[in-house]
Scaffold this motif. Structure first.
Motif, short mmCIF file in Angstrom:
data_model
loop_
_atom_site.label_atom_id
_atom_site.label_comp_id
_atom_site.label_asym_id
_atom_site.label_seq_id
_atom_site.Cartn_x
_atom_site.Cartn_y
_atom_site.Cartn_z
N PHE A 1 67.19 26.28 79.76
CA PHE A 1 67.95 27.41 80.27
C PHE A 1 68.43 28.18 79.06
CE2 PHE A 1 68.32 24.33 83.71
CZ PHE A 1 67.94 25.11 84.78
N LYS B 1 69.26 26.41 75.76
CA LYS B 1 69.60 25.02 76.04
C LYS B 1 68.37 24.26 76.53
CE LYS B 1 73.21 22.44 78.16
NZ LYS B 1 74.62 22.56 78.49
N VAL C 1 66.98 21.43 78.22
CA VAL C 1 67.48 20.36 79.08
C VAL C 1 66.46 19.22 79.16
CG1 VAL C 1 68.30 19.79 81.38
CG2 VAL C 1 68.90 21.99 80.38
N GLY D 1 73.57 10.14 81.45
CA GLY D 1 74.88 10.76 81.34
C GLY D 1 74.98 12.04 82.14
N SER D 2 76.20 12.45 82.38
CA SER D 2 76.45 13.69 83.11
C SER D 2 75.92 14.87 82.30
CB SER D 2 77.95 13.82 83.34
OG SER D 2 78.23 14.96 84.06
N GLY D 3 75.19 15.78 82.98
CA GLY D 3 74.70 16.96 82.31
C GLY D 3 73.43 16.75 81.50
N THR D 4 72.75 15.62 81.69
CA THR D 4 71.53 15.40 80.92
C THR D 4 70.30 16.00 81.60
OG1 THR D 4 71.44 13.23 81.95
CG2 THR D 4 72.22 13.32 79.69
N GLY D 5 70.45 16.47 82.83
CA GLY D 5 69.32 17.14 83.46
C GLY D 5 68.65 16.36 84.57
N LYS D 6 69.37 15.41 85.16
CA LYS D 6 68.78 14.62 86.25
C LYS D 6 68.51 15.49 87.48
CE LYS D 6 72.34 11.82 86.31
NZ LYS D 6 73.17 12.54 85.32
N SER D 7 69.52 16.29 87.85
CA SER D 7 69.31 17.16 89.01
C SER D 7 68.21 18.17 88.74
CB SER D 7 70.62 17.88 89.36
OG SER D 7 71.64 16.96 89.65
N VAL D 8 68.18 18.68 87.51
CA VAL D 8 67.16 19.66 87.16
C VAL D 8 65.77 19.05 87.29
CG1 VAL D 8 66.20 21.02 85.25
CG2 VAL D 8 68.67 21.04 85.68
N GLN E 1 73.16 17.25 95.46
CA GLN E 1 74.37 16.66 94.90
C GLN E 1 75.62 17.19 95.63
OE1 GLN E 1 74.43 16.89 90.66
NE2 GLN E 1 76.37 15.81 90.47
N GLU F 1 72.76 11.58 93.84
CA GLU F 1 74.06 10.92 93.93
C GLU F 1 74.51 10.70 95.37
OE1 GLU F 1 76.94 12.35 91.19
OE2 GLU F 1 75.48 12.68 89.62
N HIS G 1 75.17 7.15 89.41
CA HIS G 1 75.94 6.65 88.27
C HIS G 1 76.48 5.27 88.58
CE1 HIS G 1 75.85 10.43 86.18
NE2 HIS G 1 76.31 11.06 87.23
N ARG H 1 76.39 32.46 89.07
CA ARG H 1 76.90 31.15 89.46
C ARG H 1 78.41 31.21 89.69
NH1 ARG H 1 74.60 26.82 85.45
NH2 ARG H 1 74.29 25.58 87.31
N1 LIG Z 1 70.63 27.32 86.98
C1 LIG Z 1 71.06 26.93 85.76
N2 LIG Z 1 71.30 27.85 84.81
C2 LIG Z 1 71.73 27.47 83.58
N3 LIG Z 1 71.93 26.20 83.22
C3 LIG Z 1 71.69 25.24 84.11
C4 LIG Z 1 71.25 25.56 85.45
N4 LIG Z 1 71.10 24.39 86.13
C5 LIG Z 1 71.45 23.41 85.26
N5 LIG Z 1 71.79 23.91 84.07
C6 LIG Z 1 72.19 23.13 82.89
O1 LIG Z 1 71.30 22.04 82.76
C7 LIG Z 1 71.98 20.89 82.35
C8 LIG Z 1 71.63 19.72 83.25
O2 LIG Z 1 72.17 19.95 84.53
P1 LIG Z 1 72.01 18.90 85.70
O3 LIG Z 1 72.70 19.48 86.89
O4 LIG Z 1 70.60 18.52 85.86
O5 LIG Z 1 72.83 17.66 85.15
P2 LIG Z 1 72.91 16.22 85.77
O6 LIG Z 1 72.20 15.28 84.86
O7 LIG Z 1 72.49 16.26 87.19
O8 LIG Z 1 74.47 15.93 85.65
P3 LIG Z 1 75.47 15.26 86.73
O9 LIG Z 1 75.27 13.78 86.60
O10 LIG Z 1 76.82 15.65 86.24
O11 LIG Z 1 75.12 15.79 88.05
C9 LIG Z 1 73.45 21.21 82.36
O12 LIG Z 1 73.87 21.32 81.02
C10 LIG Z 1 73.56 22.54 83.04
O13 LIG Z 1 74.52 23.33 82.39
#
Ligand SMILES: Nc1ncnc2c1ncn2[C@@H]1O[C@H](COP(=O)(O)OP(=O)(O)OP(=O)(O)O)[C@@H](O)[C@H]1O
Ligand SMILES: [Mg+2]
Lengths: 252, 259
Positions: A11, A14, A16, A35-42, A86, A166, A199, B225
């Motif tokens: 992104f 960044k 991811v 970890g939180s924010g590592t990109g699992k949902s992405v 999520q 989650e 988690h 967002r």
């Molecule tokens: N649409 C988007 N635009 C910009 N950045 C994004 C977007 N979606 C996700 N990100 C970034 O990608 C990174 C990973 O996000 P993601 O939601 O996959 O984290 P996660 O591993 O699921 O964390 P959590 O466990 O907290 O849910 C984050 O740093 C977030 O800021």
């Protein structure tokens, strides 16, 4: 069943995902931790095409998951999937049962309303919700109840592949146990393929056949669930024991 | 300094053109869903209710006060030429050709473009749009196309109703305050009003309805967002819809009436 090679996603500046290699066979339950924010949902959203990957390949049942020729081909592809978001992502203009039955009420394999409602009530029961919530709106439910309605919606059309983002976050321990069992039984009884993000180490042990750990944009470690306690990988050890000290930095 | 200014202007023009292109593509794709099944009848009916029926009070109130004020102004202006008798016909022509569609359109923009943008924008930031996609439902078909169709159908009807109420507002003031004879007022209204006066306003209404729904949907679907993103999308949708309505009104008036 699901084959991912060199998947990357950024992104802006960044990065991811920096090259994910992953394979999940049919009827297998993979749990992704990290970890939180590592990109699992992405990662899940890339597989479904909700986020367009920057590079790499995703192949599902021998066919590439992106670049569908037409709308009907994409629909066909998506009809195999169920996804729990999520944040539940319930449609707040529809009642609980209409949310659960969304797919059953529309599209090619549409069912009569009464039948769709009956299926919705049955799915709600499986996630521990009684018929009294069926006619409420999502905004009238607690966070944990919304999550479970989202789960019921994800499994309503008996998909072959289900993603749970989650599923037990925000639930009490007993309800979390019920949901863990439900996910496990969907995989063992219905033969579905599941990818779950969590988690919660209790969930990992209850749900997983295989565990993969996402860190710094790559899958640091993957292996059978039994090995998470015996492996000497410092990342896994730090994660499952929740230590503040270790190779994973607390500041991210 | 000059170079930087030029660069700024160039960038603005380019991004403006790119934006216009994106809106156009968005509109074409959304409209194409109106002719391809499946169709979502329920969503269409509820959009019709939201956009058409529930806008009636706002449009009606706007029309009645506008018609009333118009009658007073035209009477005062007409008095300068001893032409007070033109009040009924000018009120009718002014309402049906211009003020009915434009003010009605602007009120609908305020009410409907904002609510569509806020609703779709919220759906976007809470991942409901993503959820729609995973449930094999195209958001353009499910959310956008029904709202576009409902607006194109209902805003002209609103304009028609607004015309009638606006003329009634003029009549009320004419009879109660300006000592017109009621029957004469009504006769004069009818006598000089042409079908095309009314039709042109109603056609404008259809165009304005399309603009309102399109702006609401486009900015909602492209919302940033978080709550701030939805707020910005809502504001931009209303501003863009209002400006485009005024611009389209000028263009359509040229097309319809320039000799
Ligand atoms: N649409 C988007 N635009 C910009 N950045 C994004 C977007 N979606 C996700 N990100 C970034 O990608 C990174 C990973 O996000 P993601 O939601 O996959 O984290 P996660 O591993 O699921 O964390 P959590 O466990 O907290 O849910 C984050 O740093 C977030 O800021
Ligand atoms: Mg996440």
């Amino acid at each position: 069943m699901i084959e991912i090679h060199g998947l990357t996603k950024s992104f802006g500046p960044k990065h991811v995902l920096r090259g994910i290699d992953l394979s999940v066979v049919r009827g297998e339950s993979l749990v992704v931790i990290g970890g939180s924010g590592t990109g699992k949902s992405v990662l899940l959203k890339c597989i479904l095409g909700l986020n367009a990957p920057d590079g790499g390949s995703i192949v599902i049942d021998g066919k590439p998951a992106t670049g569908h020729a037409g709308a009907s081909e994409r629909e066909e592809f998506l009809s195999k999937f169920g996804m729990l978001f999520q944040g539940a992502a319930l449609f707040d203009s529809l009642t609980v049962w209409q949310n659960v039955a969304f797919r059953l009420l529309r599209g090619a394999n549409r069912k009569p309303r009464a039948e769709a409602r009956a299926i919705a009530l049955e799915k709600l029961k499986r996630v521990g919700l009684g018929p009294d919530v069926a006619d409420l709106y999502p905004a009238e439910l607690s966070g944990g109840m919304q999550k479970r309605v989202g789960l019921a919606r994800a499994i309503a059309a008996d998909p072959q592949v289900i993603f749970f983002d989650e599923p037990t976050t925000g639930l009490d321990p007993i309800m979390a146990g019920v949901i863990n069992e439900l996910i496990r039984s969907i995989v063992t009884e219905m033969g579905a393929t599941a990818i779950t993000i969590t988690h919660d180490m209790t969930s990992v042990r209850a749900i997983a056949d295989k565990v993969a750990m996402l860190h710094d944009g790559v899958l640091r470690w993957q292996g059978p669930v039994a090995e998470i306690d015996t492996t000497d990988d410092p990342y896994i050890q730090q994660f499952i024991h929740g230590r503040a000290e270790g190779p994973i930095e607390a500041l991210r | 300094m000059i170079a930087r200014l030029l660069a700024f202007i160039g960038r603005s023009v380019l991004s403006g053109l790119a934006g216009a292109g994106k809106v156009t593509l968005f509109a074409i794709e959304a409209v194409s869903h109106l002719v391809r099944p499946p169709f979502y009848g329920r969503e269409f009916l509820s959009a019709l209710l939201q956009i058409g029926w529930l806008s009636l009070p706002v449009v009606g109130l706007t029309a009645i006060f506008t018609g009333a004020a118009l009658a007073l102004q035209i009477y005062a202006g007409g008095a300068r030429f001893s032409a007070e008798s033109v009040v009924p016909s000018i009120v009718a022509i002014g309402m049906t050709r211009e003020l009915g569609p434009v003010l009605g359109g602007l009120m609908v923009a305020a009410r409907v473009a904002s609510s569509i943008a806020a609703e779709i924008g919220t759906m976007k930031v809470t991942e409901q749009i993503d959820a729609l996609v995973t449930l094999s439902t195209d958001p353009l078909k499910y959310l956008v196309a029904p709202r576009l169709l409902a607006a194109v159908i209902s805003v002209p009807l609103l304009v028609g109703v607004g015309d009638v109420i606006g003329v009634m507002g003029g009549w009320l003031v004419g009879v109660e305050r300006l000592n017109f004879n009621s029957a004469t007022y009504i006769r004069n209204t009818w006598q000089y009003l042409e079908t095309w006066d009314v039709m042109s306003g109603i056609l404008k209404g259809a165009a304005f309805g399309f603009i309102v729904a399109l702006m609401g949907c486009y900015y909602g679907m492209n919302s940033g967002r978080g709550a701030q993103g939805v707020g910005r999308a809502t504001k931009t949708a209303v501003v863009a819809a209002s400006i485009l309505i005024l611009a389209a009104n000028y263009v359509l008036t040229e097309v319809f009436f320039s000799k």
